[in-house]
Scaffold this active site. Structure first.
Site, PDB file in Angstrom:
ATOM      1  N   HIS A   1       0.794  -1.247   0.036  1.00 48.85           N
ATOM      2  CA  HIS A   1      -0.064  -0.088  -0.013  1.00 48.85           C
ATOM      3  C   HIS A   1       0.891   1.155  -0.021  1.00 48.85           C
ATOM      4  CE1 HIS A   1      -3.848   1.977   1.791  1.00 48.85           C
ATOM      5  NE2 HIS A   1      -3.149   2.707   1.010  1.00 48.85           N
TER       6      HIS A   1
ATOM      7  N   HIS B   1      -8.031  -5.573   7.482  1.00 41.25           N
ATOM      8  CA  HIS B   1      -7.860  -4.613   8.495  1.00 41.25           C
ATOM      9  C   HIS B   1      -7.849  -5.490  10.105  1.00 41.25           C
ATOM     10  CE1 HIS B   1      -6.732  -0.434   9.132  1.00 41.25           C
ATOM     11  NE2 HIS B   1      -7.258  -0.756  10.340  1.00 41.25           N
TER      12      HIS B   1
ATOM     13  N   GLU C   1      -2.622  -1.737  -3.002  1.00 38.43           N
ATOM     14  CA  GLU C   1      -3.753  -0.889  -2.565  1.00 38.43           C
ATOM     15  C   GLU C   1      -3.438   0.707  -2.589  1.00 38.43           C
ATOM     16  OE1 GLU C   1      -5.351  -4.072   1.024  1.00 38.43           O
ATOM     17  OE2 GLU C   1      -4.063  -2.281   1.486  1.00 38.43           O
TER      18      GLU C   1
END
Length: 238
Positions: A43, A190, A70
């Site tokens: 990410h 998450h 991401e």
């Protein structure tokens, strides 16, 4: 089984803290896959505080499983993804100053914006996923964007599970059922960990993939990465 994609952002954070190349991100990605990990997630953020844009190019040549990138689809991020052409891009609406991702897309408000971006990625052969809160209306909005998958934002599930409230999985189950009815693939991520991922996987139908980074890296400090990855794989087998 549900696939495990390992987010290696925290490895980059550790490396950057000393300014050198230890631990080596490319070697870690190779090891994750050798240990059984079924994907690598990164990410990159505009300030490159963990994953650097160059890291993404370096990793492309060694990721033999699934490469998932991401990020917030600002132009720099889009240019990166279109050059690298990973197997999957996950769109996350994180602000530049955010420590970590903390909300999903409002897929109704941002439908046209997401539709345009997703169309460009898909025309380049890149599977798309968008980060959403556990709200069936956001899932319904997601299908209008043309995305292939959603990624359920699981922080609230993890918080409730830690309190002993297993009913916290119910909104995710409902969203997954909605997604299945609409023909959307389902990812999640998450704050998933060894302590809560099995219950989530067994109660959320159609779960194709989980992306886990922070907990997995922290657990690996105590137990070793190869052992921890194989523990996840065992828990994710349906």
């Amino acid at each position: 089984m549900t696939k495990l994609s390992v987010n290696i952002n925290k490895i980059a954070t550790l490396r950057n803290s000393r300014g050198g190349d230890v631990p080596n991100l490319v070697q870690v990605a190779k090891d994750v896959q050798r240990f059984g990990g079924q994907g690598i997630t990164v990410h990159p953020r505009p300030d490159e505080r963990h994953i650097r844009y160059q890291d993404v190019f370096d990793l492309k040549s060694v990721v033999s499983t699934e490469f998932n990138i991401e990020g917030n689809p600002v132009q720099k991020f889009m240019d990166l993804v279109l050059k690298v052409k990973p197997e999957q891009v996950t769109l996350v609406p994180d602000a530049e100053e955010a420590i970590t991702s903390n909300a999903g897309w409002d897929t109704i408000k941002h439908r046209d914006y997401l539709k345009e971006i997703i169309s460009e990625f898909k025309s380049n052969g890149i599977r798309t996923s968008i980060f959403v809160d556990p709200d069936p209306e956001m899932v319904k909005g997601a299908v209008e964007t043309g995305t292939d998958r959603i990624e359920l934002y699981t922080e609230e599930y993890a918080r409730q599970f830690a309190k002993g409230n297993k009913d916290g999985v119910k909104p995710y189950k409902l969203c997954a059922e909605t997604a299945i009815d609409l023909g959307l693939g389902i990812n999640a991520g998450h704050d998933l960990s060894l302590s809560n991922v099995e219950y989530f996987q067994k109660n959320v139908p159609g779960l194709l993939e989980v992306s886990i980074g922070h907990a997995l890296i922290a657990e690996s400090l105590y137990q070793g990465m190869e052992y921890v990855i194989n523990q996840y794989l065992s828990l994710l087998r349906s």
